[in-house]
Each structure stands twice: as C-alpha cells, then as structure tokens.
Scaffold this motif. Structure first.
Motif, PDB file in Angstrom:
ATOM      1  N   VAL A 141     -38.127  73.928  33.768  1.00  0.00           N
ATOM      2  CA  VAL A 141     -39.089  74.132  35.121  1.00  0.00           C
ATOM      3  C   VAL A 141     -40.396  73.860  34.841  1.00  0.00           C
ATOM      4  O   VAL A 141     -40.819  74.991  34.609  1.00  0.00           O
ATOM      5  CB  VAL A 141     -38.712  73.940  36.069  1.00  0.00           C
ATOM      6  CG1 VAL A 141     -38.267  74.058  37.743  1.00  0.00           C
ATOM      7  CG2 VAL A 141     -36.993  73.978  36.280  1.00  0.00           C
ATOM      8  N   GLY A 142     -41.324  72.818  35.375  1.00  0.00           N
ATOM      9  CA  GLY A 142     -42.872  72.919  35.209  1.00  0.00           C
ATOM     10  C   GLY A 142     -43.253  74.026  36.615  1.00  0.00           C
ATOM     11  O   GLY A 142     -42.664  73.279  37.088  1.00  0.00           O
ATOM     12  N   ALA A 153     -38.278  77.874  30.611  1.00  0.00           N
ATOM     13  CA  ALA A 153     -36.941  77.646  30.562  1.00  0.00           C
ATOM     14  C   ALA A 153     -35.949  78.121  30.311  1.00  0.00           C
ATOM     15  O   ALA A 153     -35.995  79.715  30.389  1.00  0.00           O
ATOM     16  CB  ALA A 153     -36.868  77.792  28.654  1.00  0.00           C
ATOM     17  N   VAL A 154     -35.427  78.218  30.982  1.00  0.00           N
ATOM     18  CA  VAL A 154     -33.978  78.165  31.979  1.00  0.00           C
ATOM     19  C   VAL A 154     -32.664  78.011  31.642  1.00  0.00           C
ATOM     20  O   VAL A 154     -32.391  77.206  31.489  1.00  0.00           O
ATOM     21  CB  VAL A 154     -34.031  78.083  33.444  1.00  0.00           C
ATOM     22  CG1 VAL A 154     -33.032  78.789  34.309  1.00  0.00           C
ATOM     23  CG2 VAL A 154     -35.454  77.909  34.344  1.00  0.00           C
ATOM     24  N   ALA A 171     -36.699  68.629  32.634  1.00  0.00           N
ATOM     25  CA  ALA A 171     -36.023  68.365  31.739  1.00  0.00           C
ATOM     26  C   ALA A 171     -35.382  69.370  31.145  1.00  0.00           C
ATOM     27  O   ALA A 171     -34.492  70.638  31.730  1.00  0.00           O
ATOM     28  CB  ALA A 171     -37.678  68.476  29.826  1.00  0.00           C
ATOM     29  N   HIS A 172     -34.345  68.306  30.554  1.00  0.00           N
ATOM     30  CA  HIS A 172     -32.423  69.876  29.730  1.00  0.00           C
ATOM     31  C   HIS A 172     -33.086  69.407  27.969  1.00  0.00           C
ATOM     32  O   HIS A 172     -33.833  68.385  28.005  1.00  0.00           O
ATOM     33  CB  HIS A 172     -31.693  69.009  30.404  1.00  0.00           C
ATOM     34  CG  HIS A 172     -31.379  68.566  31.754  1.00  0.00           C
ATOM     35  ND1 HIS A 172     -32.566  69.954  32.948  1.00  0.00           N
ATOM     36  CD2 HIS A 172     -31.153  67.901  32.509  1.00  0.00           C
ATOM     37  CE1 HIS A 172     -31.944  69.586  33.489  1.00  0.00           C
ATOM     38  NE2 HIS A 172     -31.923  67.925  33.741  1.00  0.00           N
ATOM     39  N   GLU A 210     -41.569  74.750  23.711  1.00  0.00           N
ATOM     40  CA  GLU A 210     -40.722  74.993  25.175  1.00  0.00           C
ATOM     41  C   GLU A 210     -39.516  75.076  24.382  1.00  0.00           C
ATOM     42  O   GLU A 210     -38.235  74.584  25.220  1.00  0.00           O
ATOM     43  CB  GLU A 210     -41.481  73.252  25.750  1.00  0.00           C
ATOM     44  CG  GLU A 210     -42.660  74.229  26.117  1.00  0.00           C
ATOM     45  CD  GLU A 210     -42.838  72.334  27.275  1.00  0.00           C
ATOM     46  OE1 GLU A 210     -42.943  73.120  27.909  1.00  0.00           O
ATOM     47  OE2 GLU A 210     -43.126  71.035  26.484  1.00  0.00           O
ATOM     48  N   CYS A 211     -39.555  74.035  23.583  1.00  0.00           N
ATOM     49  CA  CYS A 211     -37.753  73.843  22.941  1.00  0.00           C
ATOM     50  C   CYS A 211     -36.919  74.933  22.038  1.00  0.00           C
ATOM     51  O   CYS A 211     -37.456  75.561  21.296  1.00  0.00           O
ATOM     52  CB  CYS A 211     -37.735  72.886  21.822  1.00  0.00           C
ATOM     53  SG  CYS A 211     -38.445  71.500  22.603  1.00  0.00           S
ATOM     54  N   VAL A 212     -37.486  76.296  22.813  1.00  0.00           N
ATOM     55  CA  VAL A 212     -36.512  77.538  22.598  1.00  0.00           C
ATOM     56  C   VAL A 212     -35.426  77.805  23.530  1.00  0.00           C
ATOM     57  O   VAL A 212     -35.284  77.242  24.913  1.00  0.00           O
ATOM     58  CB  VAL A 212     -37.608  78.685  22.894  1.00  0.00           C
ATOM     59  CG1 VAL A 212     -38.624  78.487  21.761  1.00  0.00           C
ATOM     60  CG2 VAL A 212     -37.654  78.565  24.277  1.00  0.00           C
ATOM     61  N   THR A 213     -34.914  78.526  23.290  1.00  0.00           N
ATOM     62  CA  THR A 213     -33.343  78.937  24.238  1.00  0.00           C
ATOM     63  C   THR A 213     -33.720  80.509  24.714  1.00  0.00           C
ATOM     64  O   THR A 213     -32.915  81.078  23.925  1.00  0.00           O
ATOM     65  CB  THR A 213     -32.200  78.603  23.729  1.00  0.00           C
ATOM     66  OG1 THR A 213     -31.888  77.104  23.735  1.00  0.00           O
ATOM     67  CG2 THR A 213     -31.326  79.039  24.908  1.00  0.00           C
ATOM     68  N   PRO A 214     -34.832  80.489  25.533  1.00  0.00           N
ATOM     69  CA  PRO A 214     -34.576  82.449  25.981  1.00  0.00           C
ATOM     70  C   PRO A 214     -33.591  83.102  26.316  1.00  0.00           C
ATOM     71  O   PRO A 214     -32.478  82.627  27.123  1.00  0.00           O
ATOM     72  CB  PRO A 214     -35.928  81.887  27.038  1.00  0.00           C
ATOM     73  CG  PRO A 214     -35.325  80.639  27.812  1.00  0.00           C
ATOM     74  CD  PRO A 214     -35.213  79.638  26.679  1.00  0.00           C
TER      75      PRO A 214
END
Length: 386
Positions: A141-142, A153-154, A171-172, A210-214
């Motif tokens: 989410v920006g 990143a959620v 984006a997802h 941005e392609c991470v999963t925190p």
C-alpha cells in the motif's frame, strides 16, 4: 416529448383512497405523462412502505464451489492490465445480473497464483480483504507508512482483516508456491449508484526491494498496540491507519469474552455469543467511512435471537458449522460459505461446531455491512425479535 415516447405511464384505478376514474382524470394523467410528472398518490405504497423492502434477495454461495471456479480462472485468466484483478464478484439473484452482493456492497473472491502480482492501482471505493484460508500473499500500500510516504508491505494470513480506505495505491503479490484466495469487500454499488467513483492506474510492476514479506507492516509497528495512540501521528486519514488486524488478537478477544461469561461476569452480547467490531485506533469508530466489519463467535450448542437492521450485510463463515436463518430461509453452513442478509430481514444462527470442523469449537462468522452510511444519515435502526 409526446405521450408515446414518455417513460411515465399512469393508470387510473378504482380503489379506496384513489380519485374517481373519470375522463377528466384520464386527461390529467396524460398531461402528467407528457410533462414527466408522477403523482404521489399513485406511488406512495412503493415509495413509503411501512418497513424496508429490499430489492436484494437472501442467497448463499458455497465456498467449495467458489474456490473450484476461482482455481479454474487462475489457470485461464491473466491477472495483469485489462482484467486488472482476478476477482470474481457475487451477483445477487435479484439485482439484474449486476456484480453486486447487495444494493450497496460488493463481495468477491480474489485468487492469486504462485509468484503472481496484481498490478498497482487506486480507486475512490473503500475496500478490505479478509483471509479465510492460506498465507504468504502480501499487499503493498502506497502512502500509508509512518512517514506518510513510500509503500507499506502488509502480510496476509488466515483470519487477518485488512481495511484500505479509498484513493490509496495498492498491489498484491503471492510470494509462495501455492495459490491463495481471499474475499474482497467494497462499496462499489453505493458509489456506482451515487455516481461518485474514480479510478487510476499505478505502476505496472513493483521494485525488487518491495517484493518482500515482512513479519509486521509499518502501519502495525505504529498503530498495532492495543489502547495506545502514537503522539507522532497527526495526519488524519479517511479510514483506519492500521492496515492489518491479525487473527491472533481477534481470536484472543473472542475467547476472553466467552471465558468471562463462563465465570459469571458477562462480556458477551447474549448467552454463548461473543462479538467484536474492527475499530479505527485513531477515532474508535468504524474502520472505513462506508463499511462496518465484525467477527461473531457462537459457542457450540448456542443460538442467537433473530435481529433485523436497516441496510444490508454479507457474512462469511470463518470457522465451524451450524445453521443460519435469514427471513424464511435456513441453511446448514460450513467454513468459507458466504451469504447475504438484505435490509430488515431477520438473521439468526445456531452453532453445531465441533472439534473436527472448528479450531475453537464454535461457529465463527465474519460480517461486513453498510451501517456507517445509514448511521451518518440517521437512518439506522435495529430490532431484536423475540
């Protein structure tokens, strides 16, 4: 405009409290038709009924069928620009084939294949995601991080509720090796009817960074502490600044309510019925301006009293099994099933959940409704039937 092409059609009817049918009345009605006028005395029964009479029907969608069809779509339908999202909307059988669950609410199953990204966009419609199964997808989410800029990143996991106010880019991405499905809820029908909607494309792709999963999003780091409001947060947003309400917190709250009831201290809305409302931590109000979201837990063997409300609701069975009654219709439901409750139709539940179909031995129901709209207009009314 002539009487032939006017959309207004009036018929003089001999009935109590109606004017006498005479040539003069017929001539008057033809004059009304030509000038596009409709007298209230011919329409008051429809325009001012004794109680709400919804255009929507109560209806049930089986999760097993939805997920099977979504999986087939996952192998056939691209998720990029054009289709934009692989979202499959519930179409209420009484709303003319439109993709509307109720006259004000949209509900859809969204399906993302392994490694896929749904491209970035934003819209004026307020939205949320609720995850009934799976994990590993995140939404980016920006403009909602602690500084008010950048992307947040959620992560999305089973039982998580993720609200998102309108006009935020998002984006997802599925970072796992398995497909994942969840439900989307939006106020699309309400904004469509009121002619207030806007839409804008964002970037076609996210950056590798941005392609991470925190484990936790920035919004959770700032806002995800019960009862504590950060003093640094001064910028008001139209919806909740907390972008993920984790299932572990929701589950603990429901368990504690039932534990308090068993100990004789109350805490439930009625015997065996625990419930929570997702709240904006900044205001204490609803998470979105037009959508209310709740989680209801009905202990095994317990039953709820029928309740009527103005406005409509969509429910999804999160866990367990039981019997749902809406108006004169009843269904046996299981995990994932979705159903609609039209305005002023009574709804009640009986839990038949057990150890084999429920993590907590209860019927858990996620609910979203248009109640904030009706409350803002002072049109909300509720009634518990006995």
């Amino acid at each position: 405009m002539t009487a032939f092409d006017t959309p207004v059609r009036l018929t003089a009817v001999a009935a109590p409290d109606q004017p006498d049918v005479t040539p003069a009345l017929e001539e008057l009605y033809r004059g009304f038709e030509e000038e596009l006028l409709v007298p209230l005395w011919t329409e008051i029964g429809d325009l001012m009924p004794a109680h709400p009479s919804s255009k929507a029907s109560t209806h049930l969608w089986r999760w097993e069928n939805l997920r099977t069809l979504a999986d087939r779509a996952g192998h056939l339908v691209p998720v990029g620009r054009g289709g934009e999202r692989r979202a499959i909307a519930l179409a209420n059988p009484s709303l003319g084939g439109r993709p509307f669950a109720t006259p004000t609410l949209w509900a859809a199953i969204q399906y993302l294949m392994p490694g896929e990204s749904a491209p970035e966009h934003r819209h004026s419609q307020h939205a949320f995601r609720f995850v009934v199964e799976g994990s590993g997808v995140w939404t980016c989410v920006g403009g909602d991080g602690p500084s008010g800029g950048g992307t947040d990143a959620v992560p999305m996991n089973r039982g998580d509720f993720l609200p998102q106010a309108g006009w935020n880019f998002h984006a997802h991405h599925n970072a796992t090796s398995e497909p994942m499905a969840w439900i989307d809820g939006l106020d699309i029908p309400f904004q469509w009817t009121s002619e207030a909607q806007f839409f804008e494309f964002g970037r076609d792709a996210l950056t590798p960074e941005e392609c991470v999963t925190p484990v936790r999003s920035r919004s959770e780091q700032l806002w995800g502490h019960p009862g504590l409001r950060p003093l640094s947060a001064t910028h008001a947003t139209p919806g909740s600044p907390l972008l993920n309400y984790k299932w572990s917190h929701t589950n603990a709250a429901l368990c504690d309510q039932l534990a308090l009831e068993r100990a004789g201290f109350g805490g439930t809305v009625e015997p065996g019925h625990a419930a929570v409302r997702y709240a904006n931590p900044r205001t204490g109000g609803d998470v979105l301006p037009t959508i209310r979201a709740e989680l209801h837990r009905v202990a095994r063997g317990a039953a709820t009293a029928p309740v009527r409300e103005t406005g409509s609701s969509v429910f999804q069975v999160f866990d367990g099994s039981g019997v749902v009654s809406v108006g004169d219709t009843s269904w046996t439901v299981a995990r994932g099933d979705l159903f609609v409750v039209p305005s002023w139709e009574p709804v009640s539940f009986r839990s038949e959940a057990g150890a084999t179909d429920s993590d907590e031995g209860a019927l858990d129901l996620f609910r979203f409704s248009d109640a904030p709209i009706f409350e803002a207009l002072h049109l909300h009314r509720t009634q518990k039937d006995t």
